[in-house]
Design an enzyme around this catalytic site. Structure first.
Site, short mmCIF file in Angstrom:
data_model
loop_
_atom_site.label_atom_id
_atom_site.label_comp_id
_atom_site.label_asym_id
_atom_site.label_seq_id
_atom_site.Cartn_x
_atom_site.Cartn_y
_atom_site.Cartn_z
CG ASN A 80 187.62 -28.27 18.60
OD1 ASN A 80 188.00 -27.12 18.79
ND2 ASN A 80 187.14 -29.03 19.56
CE1 TYR A 81 189.85 -32.63 14.20
CE2 TYR A 81 188.51 -32.90 16.16
CZ TYR A 81 189.73 -32.98 15.53
OH TYR A 81 190.82 -33.40 16.23
CG LEU A 82 181.80 -30.90 12.19
CD1 LEU A 82 180.42 -31.19 12.74
CD2 LEU A 82 182.15 -31.88 11.08
#
Length: 757
Positions: A714-716
């Site tokens: 979800n973030y990278l």
DNA sequence: TAAGAAACTTAGAATTCTTACC
DNA sequence: GGTAAGAATTCTAAGTTTCTTA
């Protein structure tokens, strides 16, 4: 409740009770004029008037323990120290290499505004809008470019195959590291979505999520099967035959009795209350005390069934698998703009007991069975409407192409809406994901300015601006979540804007650092956030001011909420919200750490270690924790056992080797010489294996309570990882499994080795 | 304009499948 | 071949943000 991730029921209680107490005060004083909720009151007291300070006082409550004294395991300390290390410094800006022109076509599909539905009928004239499918299909077969109404059979059997293999030219696949399909696992095309390189297509009109959407509706939970007669429920030691309705709910509980939930008072109370609602009058009369209920036979029965399933013959297992695949084939896919795409969650959530996390006041309540009459269907006007199960009808059928969901229903616990949506690998999700990272990259370009601005704002004469600026600093530096206000009937958790005085402690000096803020609160999912951070003096002084004359239960930022914050952020950069900072800082951290840690002369496992460490730094930054795995200590012991045994083996091998050398010294025969070589090899091998085990042990221990998956997923920005793989010749399969490669197909195709976030 | 509803992303736990090891 | 560990997948709760409504 195992391990580090205590979900702090006790600490929680202290929060809650304080909340209640001041809520009660509120009720007595101001209420009745406005509707009801404490939140309403809260936010109005928070921002509306100039006298909010006074109101704060009034809101505050006698706080018994400010937050609880948490019990730390030694390793959790380790995690924290490490986190502190990673977190201390704000991410330093790195020059951006990519300019606007590098941004692929789809990047221009940015932000969409909610618009009136743009129905397929509206664009029936094929020639104007460049419908993605049409582009694809025109390339391949002009005749198929016509919009096609598929009938049920057509839909359920095989999808229109794309004719050209060209479309599959995903660059990374040109590398000689193919994922060979496992034996006996031939791919069933009906169980796959078609490859759709949507990022090469032009986007739809603003606000328009699809032009054509066809699906089969959701798959409902199987009906309740009554227990066989020999499985009995006992009350007060006597068997009681329950009505089917009461039995079904009893089974929900009975199957859970090994779970920690059933030791919790709130869970049990809620359960009993809801259970009694489905009982007949006789049952209601009799079954009043949960402690007198004996669910053991029910529990045993389902354990046995599970064992039986495990022990089933190969054929039996295969049969079940086939049946499941059949369901997936039918219900697991939809057709969206002429592409067959996987649905993420096509099964309606089965009834059961609500498993709210942390100190959720509603845990244990009965989650009702969802019927077709509860379900809204969303599909194209010109698609075959999914058929409800026989004898039933849908709540509603609508045709709204400004949204991405296929089905929705309202659940009975919180009254929130649940949706059936597409799988992460779908265009609809992928495009959104892509835009998310593009926004984060955009932030990178202006973050210096934004930082300068909020630093300036620390000095503002206006309290609300100072608070906003300090909150922004936390969100930026510590990757905190925004922190919306929450309803009373949820677990008491906070994020940046909702942090209360009791959640931080200020230390002018702590150890060898000055101006240290100690955070201790429960965040999303009641995961504890504990961190000690040295902050700038001005921030520290501001915090002191914000805390003046407040009680532990008062909001730290009483002039701020997420709406105010996001509105401000929006004015600084289009599309900027609090959560963009998390994405931005996570991706930046990964990129930085990879640069720092990767040694190009390393072998692949060595590089992987670097990658995982970089990933881990992000997980720590974002506070992604997990419960210590079941049997963790046992597993560690087993591993230790193996290591001990291997150490002994190494010792033996050494001794043998020495002995062989001695033999050879005594008589220099060929045999002896060979023996020396043999023993040397054995020693080397043993040492290598020992080393491997030791690394494994360290790794396992370090990862004990850190979850890497969430940040990866979800973030990278996946292009960072793809570029890294390309640059250092690491097969993409090493970092992304099949599902992940599908989700990030766009990135695998787009990113070259020089990609910079 | 603010509250509430809707829509969608993010999250860890639970379950199932696969692999490694004996 | 059986078992344990590990990986993958599924599940759904819990957030954030955006939209709608009063």
């Amino acid at each position: 409740m195992n391990g580090y991730k205590e979900r702090h029921h006790k600490s929680h209680k202290s929060h809650k009770s304080s909340k209640h107490s001041h809520k009660d005060k509120d009720r007595h004083s101001s209420k009745h004029s406005s509707s009801s909720s404490k939140d309403k009151h809260r936010s109005s007291s928070k921002h509306s008037s100039s006298s909010s300070k006074d109101k704060d006082k009034h809101r505050s409550s006698k706080h018994h323990s400010s937050s609880s004294k948490h019990r730390h395991s030694s390793s959790s300390h380790k995690v924290k120290e490490e986190r502190a290390e990673v977190k201390q410094e704000p991410v330093s800006p790195i020059k951006m290499k990519m300019d606007e022109d590098d941004i692929p076509l789809s990047a221009r599909m940015v932000k969409t505004e909610k618009k009136r539905p743009c129905y397929a009928e509206d664009d029936d004239d094929e020639d104007d809008a460049p419908l993605s499918v049409r582009v694809d299909q025109a390339k391949k077969s002009p005749s198929s470019a016509k919009k096609r109404k598929m009938d049920d059979d057509d839909f359920m059997s095989s999808p229109k195959k794309k004719k050209t293999p060209l479309a599959k030219k995903v660059k990374s696949e040109t590398k000689p590291t193919p994922t060979t399909p496992k034996k006996g696992k031939e791919k069933d095309p009906a169980l796959q979505e078609d490859k759709w390189e949507w990022w090469k297509d032009e986007g739809l009109a603003e606000g328009c999520k699809w032009r054509y959407l066809q699906h089969m509706g959701p798959y409902f939970a199987p009906e309740y099967e009554p227990l066989p007669d020999h499985v009995r429920f006992y009350y007060d030691g006597k068997p009681v035959k329950l009505s089917p309705e009461a039995e079904e709910v009893a089974v929900f509980y009975g199957r859970m009795i090994d779970h920690d939930y059933t030791t919790q008072e709130v869970f049990n109370d809620n359960f009993l209350k809801d259970w009694r609602k489905v009982m007949n009058s006789k049952e209601k009369e009799l079954l009043r005390d949960l402690r007198k209920c004996n669910f053991n036979e029910i529990n045993d029965y389902f354990k046995l069934k599970s064992e039986e399933r495990k022990a089933m013959s190969k054929e039996g297992k295969l049969e079940i698998k086939k049946q499941n695949e059949e369901i997936v084939k039918q219900y697991g896919f939809c057709v969206i703009d002429h592409h067959r795409q996987k649905i993420g969650n096509f099964r309606i959530e089965p009834p059961g007991l609500f498993r709210g996390r942390g100190d959720h006041p509603k845990r244990g309540m009965l989650k009702k069975r969802i019927m077709p009459e509860d379900v809204i269907i969303n599909c194209s006007k010109d698609s075959p409407i999914p058929k409800p199960p026989p004898g039933h009808k849908w709540k509603e059928v609508r045709h709204d192409n400004t949204v991405t969901w296929l089905c929705s229903w309202t659940e009975n616990i919180q009254g929130s809406i649940k949706y059936v949506m597409l799988n992460a690998a779908s265009k609809l999700k992928g495009e959104k994901d892509f835009n998310k990272y593009e926004t984060a990259r955009k932030l990178y370009k202006c973050v210096d300015k934004i930082r300068a601005q909020y630093r300036e704002d620390w000095k503002s004469k206006e309290m609300r601006i100072r608070q906003r600026a300090v909150a922004m600093y936390f969100i930026d530096k510590l990757a905190l979540r925004a922190g919306n206000e929450k309803d009373e009937d949820t677990a008491d958790t906070v994020g940046c804007c909702s942090i209360r005085v009791e959640h931080i402690k200020l230390h002018e000096k702590l150890d060898d650092k000055e101006y240290v803020v100690e955070f201790d609160f429960l965040g999303k999912d009641s995961i504890r956030y504990y961190n000690r951070v040295a902050v700038e003096k001005r921030v520290f002084k501001n915090l002191q001011i914000f805390m003046e004359n407040k009680s532990p239960g008062d909001d730290l930022f009483d002039r701020l909420n997420t709406a105010i914050l996001n509105k401000h952020l929006q004015s600084l950069m289009e599309g900027l919200t609090a959560k963009v900072f998390r994405t931005f800082n996570a991706s930046r951290t990964l990129q930085e750490q990879l640069k720092l840690l990767t040694d190009e002369d390393d072998n692949v496992p060595g590089k992987m270690l670097s990658y995982n460490r970089a990933n881990r730094a992000v997980a720590i930054l974002c506070n992604h924790q997990r419960a210590v795995p079941k049997n963790f200590s046992q597993q560690m012991e087993n591993l230790q056992g193996k290591i001990d045994a291997k150490r002994d083996a190494v010792k033996d091998a050494k001794r043998d080797y020495k002995a062989s050398k001695a033999d050879y010294k005594a008589s220099r025969s060929i045999t002896n010489q060979k023996n020396v070589e043999k023993k040397k090899k054995a020693l080397d091998r043993a040492q290598e294996m020992l080393h491997k085990l030791e690394v494994q042990q360290t790794d396992k221990d370090e990862n004990k309570e850190i979850a890497l998956g969430t940040s990866k997923l979800n973030y990278l920005d996946p292009r960072i990882s793809v570029a890294w793989c390309k640059k250092f010749d690491v097969p993409i399969e090493k970092i992304y499994n099949k599902t992940q490669r599908e989700k990030f197909a766009w990135a695998i195709d787009m990113a070259e080795e020089d990609y910079e976030f």
